[in-house]
Every structure is written in structure tokens, then in C-alpha cells.
Design an enzyme around this catalytic site. Sequence first.
Site, PDB file in Angstrom:
ATOM      1  N   GLU A  44      40.823  37.968  44.315  1.00  0.00           N
ATOM      2  CA  GLU A  44      41.681  37.881  43.131  1.00  0.00           C
ATOM      3  C   GLU A  44      43.088  38.195  43.612  1.00  0.00           C
ATOM      4  OE1 GLU A  44      40.480  36.624  40.419  1.00  0.00           O
ATOM      5  OE2 GLU A  44      38.462  36.713  41.250  1.00  0.00           O
ATOM      6  N   ASP A 153      40.718  30.559  48.979  1.00  0.00           N
ATOM      7  CA  ASP A 153      40.713  31.964  49.418  1.00  0.00           C
ATOM      8  C   ASP A 153      41.164  32.126  50.876  1.00  0.00           C
ATOM      9  OD1 ASP A 153      38.937  33.533  47.092  1.00  0.00           O
ATOM     10  OD2 ASP A 153      38.487  31.413  47.332  1.00  0.00           O
ATOM     11  N   HIS A 210      36.253  35.978  37.034  1.00  0.00           N
ATOM     12  CA  HIS A 210      37.528  36.415  37.634  1.00  0.00           C
ATOM     13  C   HIS A 210      37.526  37.878  38.032  1.00  0.00           C
ATOM     14  CE1 HIS A 210      38.954  32.492  36.616  1.00  0.00           C
ATOM     15  NE2 HIS A 210      38.807  32.718  35.317  1.00  0.00           N
TER      16      HIS A 210
END
Length: 242
Positions: A44, A153, A210
Site C-alpha cells: 500500500e 508493486d 486495500h
Amino acid sequence: MDKPEITTLALARSLNCIETIFAENKALRREKQFFDYLMVLDFEATCWNKTDYDKGQSEIIEFPCVLYDVVNDKVISEFQQYVMPTERQKLSTFCTELTGIQQTQVDNGVPLKTCLVLFHRWLNQQILKYNISLKFPTSFCKTCVFATWSDWDLGNCLKNECRRKGIIRHDMFNRWIDVRSLYVEHYNVKPKGLLGALNEVGLTFEGTQHCGLHDARNTAKLIGKMVNDGVGLRITKDISNK
Ligand code: AMP
Ligand code: MG
Ligand code: MG
């Protein structure tokens, strides 16, 4: 008259052992996979609403990784660390609402460089415990590689932040399985995010979307289903020479 062909399936059905046959097929698919373990991660990062005027570059604020045992279809270890952003220390309301991550959690977090040290420490423990190697091919150790939902990512987030901050990134972060691309290839559908992908194959998202750790667990869950459905796990991205 020709003899009717007795298929394995028909025989299994007549002997009432269909479940056994399917279970054996699934187990075989797992054992035949090139990778014994996967490190499934889902970062995140700081983010802003389109209408926010003071936007910055993404910085990782949650660094989770779950170690997924492909053969036994289960998560066997987890790492999670909140990370303190240093370029834009204040989280936007949009970011807190999207990720559920609070300002105090990142204020009490560690800088990315320290997080990577902690991650390597956890990883080394797993390597020793399960006799894992991140280099392959190898005849002595179990094979393992990173797996993520999309290339973002490792291909964008970690790579760009390390470059900006002068942090040396370990080689192992250069190769991964993009679960999304294997999913699209196998099921021939473009899913609406991880949630859509799970729902499409009859699974539900467990936990909160999330939240990086929950996203990583659910990505592992989806991989389990994909392996059962015959997907062969392979590296889809290698940025070693880029
Ligand atoms: P995810 O793994 O889907 O939770 O997304 C990872 C990161 O991408 C989030 O922490 C945000 O930084 C960013 N992100 C995800 N969805 C959005 C969105 N709808 N708008 C802006 N940024 C987003
Ligand atoms: Mg994600
Ligand atoms: Mg996520």
C-alpha cells in the site's frame, strides 16, 4: 459390437471414488509446479484523489508478504510492517479512507530502508526453516519467487522509490509472477481488480480490500484456485537488465 470404452472417470464413478481421483489430480498439479513456495506481496502506498492539488510520488506505507506453500496450498508465514513516508509525511484523507491506514501507524512505522532490513531478516528465517532458494535452478533447495497482483508493486512502486531514495534493492526483487497476467491468459477475462478476479472464479475476498496483508492473503487464495484449475506458475516479468 464394440466394447464400451471404460474411462478412468467412469470406473471411478462406478467405484464411488470420484472425489479421490479429483483430489489426486489436484495434488499432482501442485507437485508438478516449478515453484514450491511463493512470496506473495502487496504494497500500500501514499495516494491522492484526482482533485487533490498537492500530490506526490507513491511511497510505500505498508509492506506485507505472505509465504505461500504451493504443494500444501496454505500460507505458512507472514510479514507485515508499516512504513513511514519521508517525502510526504502526511497521509491524504483519500489515502486513509482507501487503505484504512492511519497517520499514527505510519508515524510509528520505519523508513523504507529499515523495513527492507526487517524484511530480509524475516525472509532469511524462512529460507533456513524451509530450505528455500530464491536462485534457480537448484537441486538441493525448494524453489521460490515473488508473486503479486499486477506488475505495479515491484515494477513501479518499490523500484521507483528505491531509485529516488538511493536505496539498493536486492536482485531477488527483479523477477516475479504477475498473477493478474496468468489469470487473464488462463480464464480469458479481464477482471475488475483482485476482488473481481476472486468473484469470477467463485471465491470471496476475506478481510478488507486495500489492506496490504489481506490483499496478499487473498492473492494467495486466488493462486490456490488457479493451480487447481491447471495454471502453470511461471515468471512473467524479469527486469534484471533494465
Ligand atoms: P491495492 O493493492 O489495490 O490496494 O493498491 C495499492 C496502492 O495503489 C494503494 O495503496 C494506493 O496507493 C494505490 N491505489 C489503489 N487504488 C487506487 C485508487 N482508486 N485511486 C488512487 N490510488 C489507488
Ligand atoms: Mg495491490
Ligand atoms: Mg493492496
